[in-house]
Design a protein around this motif. Structure first.
Motif, PDB file in Angstrom:
ATOM      1  N   LEU A 137       0.810  -1.219   0.000  1.00 12.42           N
ATOM      2  CA  LEU A 137       0.000   0.000   0.000  1.00 12.42           C
ATOM      3  C   LEU A 137       0.842   1.268   0.000  1.00 12.42           C
ATOM      4  O   LEU A 137       0.325   2.361  -0.259  1.00 12.42           O
TER       5      LEU A 137
ATOM      6  N   HIS B 269       0.550   4.320  -2.250  1.00 14.37           N
ATOM      7  CA  HIS B 269      -0.741   5.006  -2.242  1.00 14.37           C
ATOM      8  C   HIS B 269      -0.945   5.927  -1.050  1.00 14.37           C
ATOM      9  O   HIS B 269      -1.875   6.720  -1.033  1.00 14.37           O
TER      10      HIS B 269
ATOM     11  N   PRO C 253      -8.106   1.713  -1.776  1.00 19.46           N
ATOM     12  CA  PRO C 253      -7.473   0.549  -1.140  1.00 19.46           C
ATOM     13  C   PRO C 253      -6.925   0.846   0.258  1.00 19.46           C
ATOM     14  O   PRO C 253      -6.998  -0.004   1.148  1.00 19.46           O
ATOM     15  N   VAL C 254      -6.389   2.030   0.456  1.00 19.15           N
ATOM     16  CA  VAL C 254      -5.856   2.377   1.773  1.00 19.15           C
ATOM     17  C   VAL C 254      -7.001   2.606   2.755  1.00 19.15           C
ATOM     18  O   VAL C 254      -6.943   2.151   3.904  1.00 19.15           O
TER      19      VAL C 254
END
Length: 195
Positions: A49, A52, A65-66
């Motif tokens: 991650l 991002h 996604p985070v």
């Protein structure tokens, strides 16, 4: 008759490398819990991650996604956290991720602490760095932490018998807390069951 919900066990690896020894350790501990208590498991790998969120300063800047990973951690019934030791502490990326967690989201959440390092001299990092971080969140850090060095791994698996026994003991010591939460049907305040 209603049955207790499976525990949501979220493992967080602060490892930056691929593959990551911290991720291997986090998954191993999560699997030990799953062998004892019905649960749903999920692994968050911060190294994946990182591109991002490494430069973000506000949660509103974070991509999907985070945000999904942060929400999973905030909704966890049990956290397993593992980070490499870097300069005597957890990685900066690990701290940066937890800086985005709501400060009340982890109240009373059981947290199994783990770390990996190049030598035994960093083993106290669990008690001197990780435990105070999760105490800030008022989480319930579990009695035994698990520290692994490079020599405890063979490729991407644990092979040191003493470390494996320590990991099993850490989970055994945690079980009364985990089973009590599960059988009482307790979810900490603000945590709702996901259908």
């Amino acid at each position: 008759m209603t049955h207790p919900l499976p525990l949501r066990v979220i493992a967080v690896s602060g490892g930056l490398q691929q593959p990551s020894k911290a991720a291997v350790l986090a998954e191993y501990l999560s699997d030990l819990i799953a062998a004892e208590v019905p649960c749903e498991q999920h692994l968050v790998e911060l190294g994946q991650l990182a591109p991002h969120f490494a430069g973000a300063v506000r949660r509103a800047q974070l991509p999907g996604p985070v945000e999904a990973a942060l929400s999973a951690v905030e909704q966890a019934d049990v956290l397993v956290v593992a980070t490499p030791v870097y300069r005597g502490s957890y990685t900066g990326l690990f701290k940066h991720f937890f800086d985005f967690i709501d400060q009340d989201a982890l109240v009373d959440t059981p947290v199994l602490l783990a770390a990996t390092g190049g030598s035994d001299r960093h083993a106290l990092m669990i008690d001197h760095q990780l435990r105070p971080l999760f105490s800030f969140f008022q989480a319930r850090t579990l009695p035994l932490g698990v520290y692994a060095t490079d020599r405890d791994f063979a490729g991407q698996s644990l092979h040191n018998v003493e470390l494996i026994q320590r990991a099993k003991l850490a989970v055994e010591r945690a079980l009364p807390v985990l089973q009590l939460s599960r059988h009482a049907g307790i979810r900490p305040a603000g945590k709702v069951a996901v259908a």
